[in-house]
Write a protein that holds these residues in place. Structure first.
Motif, PDB file in Angstrom:
ATOM      1  N   VAL A   9      -1.747  -5.071   9.329  1.00  0.00           N
ATOM      2  CA  VAL A   9      -0.867  -4.080   8.714  1.00  0.00           C
ATOM      3  C   VAL A   9      -1.298  -3.724   7.294  1.00  0.00           C
ATOM      4  O   VAL A   9      -1.240  -2.557   6.902  1.00  0.00           O
ATOM      5  N   GLU A  10      -1.747  -4.694   6.504  1.00  0.00           N
ATOM      6  CA  GLU A  10      -2.151  -4.387   5.129  1.00  0.00           C
ATOM      7  C   GLU A  10      -3.336  -3.435   5.094  1.00  0.00           C
ATOM      8  O   GLU A  10      -3.364  -2.475   4.332  1.00  0.00           O
ATOM      9  N   GLU A  11      -4.308  -3.701   5.947  1.00  0.00           N
ATOM     10  CA  GLU A  11      -5.502  -2.856   6.008  1.00  0.00           C
ATOM     11  C   GLU A  11      -5.143  -1.455   6.517  1.00  0.00           C
ATOM     12  O   GLU A  11      -5.604  -0.442   5.979  1.00  0.00           O
ATOM     13  N   GLU A  13      -2.253   0.072   6.262  1.00  0.00           N
ATOM     14  CA  GLU A  13      -1.517   0.777   5.208  1.00  0.00           C
ATOM     15  C   GLU A  13      -2.450   1.270   4.105  1.00  0.00           C
ATOM     16  O   GLU A  13      -2.279   2.354   3.581  1.00  0.00           O
ATOM     17  N   ARG A  14      -3.441   0.482   3.768  1.00  0.00           N
ATOM     18  CA  ARG A  14      -4.379   0.863   2.705  1.00  0.00           C
ATOM     19  C   ARG A  14      -5.296   2.008   3.156  1.00  0.00           C
ATOM     20  O   ARG A  14      -5.474   2.983   2.435  1.00  0.00           O
ATOM     21  N   GLN A  17      -2.966   5.412   4.500  1.00  0.00           N
ATOM     22  CA  GLN A  17      -1.801   5.848   3.745  1.00  0.00           C
ATOM     23  C   GLN A  17      -1.782   7.374   3.662  1.00  0.00           C
ATOM     24  O   GLN A  17      -2.768   8.009   3.328  1.00  0.00           O
ATOM     25  N   ARG A  67       7.410  -2.333   9.798  1.00  0.00           N
ATOM     26  CA  ARG A  67       6.307  -3.286   9.615  1.00  0.00           C
ATOM     27  C   ARG A  67       6.572  -4.529  10.455  1.00  0.00           C
ATOM     28  O   ARG A  67       7.564  -5.229  10.244  1.00  0.00           O
ATOM     29  N   PRO A  69       4.439  -7.644  11.083  1.00  0.00           N
ATOM     30  CA  PRO A  69       3.213  -8.397  10.846  1.00  0.00           C
ATOM     31  C   PRO A  69       2.869  -9.284  12.049  1.00  0.00           C
ATOM     32  O   PRO A  69       3.756  -9.692  12.775  1.00  0.00           O
ATOM     33  N   PRO A  70       1.597  -9.567  12.266  1.00  0.00           N
ATOM     34  CA  PRO A  70       0.484  -9.211  11.390  1.00  0.00           C
ATOM     35  C   PRO A  70      -0.245  -7.920  11.785  1.00  0.00           C
ATOM     36  O   PRO A  70      -1.022  -7.399  11.011  1.00  0.00           O
ATOM     37  N   GLU A  73       2.630  -1.607  13.264  1.00  0.00           N
ATOM     38  CA  GLU A  73       3.456  -0.772  12.408  1.00  0.00           C
ATOM     39  C   GLU A  73       3.798   0.518  13.169  1.00  0.00           C
ATOM     40  O   GLU A  73       3.238   1.578  12.916  1.00  0.00           O
ATOM     41  N   ARG A  91       9.481  -1.838  -0.321  1.00  0.00           N
ATOM     42  CA  ARG A  91       8.876  -2.424   0.881  1.00  0.00           C
ATOM     43  C   ARG A  91       9.344  -1.669   2.121  1.00  0.00           C
ATOM     44  O   ARG A  91      10.383  -1.014   2.103  1.00  0.00           O
ATOM     45  N   GLU A  94      11.333  -4.519   8.015  1.00  0.00           N
ATOM     46  CA  GLU A  94      10.720  -5.457   8.948  1.00  0.00           C
ATOM     47  C   GLU A  94      11.749  -5.818  10.015  1.00  0.00           C
ATOM     48  O   GLU A  94      12.928  -5.445   9.888  1.00  0.00           O
TER      49      GLU A  94
END
Length: 173
Positions: A9-11, A13-14, A17, A67, A69-70, A73, A91, A94
């Protein structure tokens, strides 16, 4: 040999975006199909009904990310979340924030049903699929593992009360 790459999810979103109509499901990116007028109308009508019915007792979002995780999304059509709205200023919601998730499905019916396993695994207490193809409300409750133990079909003209607000039936059609 080709290698499949899975996103977290972090990757996601980055890297994506601001890119609209994408969902991350179990590490894979899906482009969502364009929505038609019946879909738009149904989402807008449900949003209006839930906003009027729940006021400040819940936060209702339209086509916003959830969101999980992991590696997931999704962007369901409606989320009914625990208040206050300010909790989501910094945020994304979740699973523990979700009171009810609603998908409106016309051409996306099979895709939306396939997401039920993900939602059950995340522990979402209740999922509604507004099935525009068959003009039915599919209600899923009691997540257990990768499925929901209870499935109810609600015909047009009948209201349904969400688990979180049992005294407030919502006319869905």
């Amino acid at each position: 040999m080709a290698t499949r790459y899975r996103f977290g999810v972090e990757e996601f979103e980055r890297l994506f975006q601001g890119v609209k109509h994408l969902e991350l499901l179990r590490g894979e990116i899906y482009e969502m199909s364009p929505i038609g007028p019946r879909h738009v109308f149904t989402v807008a009508r449900l949003d209006k009904k839930f906003q009027a019915l729940l006021g400040e007792e819940a936060v209702v979002t339209v086509q916003s990310p959830l969101r999980i995780p992991p590696r997931s999304e999704p962007e369901p059509d409606l989320l009914v979340l625990k208040p206050p709205l300010e909790a989501y200023a910094e945020r994304l919601p979740e699973p523990q924030d979700v009171l009810l998730l609603i998908e409106v499905a016309d051409t996306s019916l099979e895709h939306d049903r396939a997401k039920l396993a993900l939602y059950a695994e995340a522990g979402l207490p209740e999922v509604w699929i507004v099935n525009l193809q068959e003009n039915l409300l599919e209600v899923y409750r009691e997540p257990q593992g990768s499925h929901y133990r209870l499935r109810e079909l609600v015909p047009p003209g009948e209201a349904k009360a969400p688990l979180a607000f049992p005294e407030r039936p919502v006319p869905w059609s």
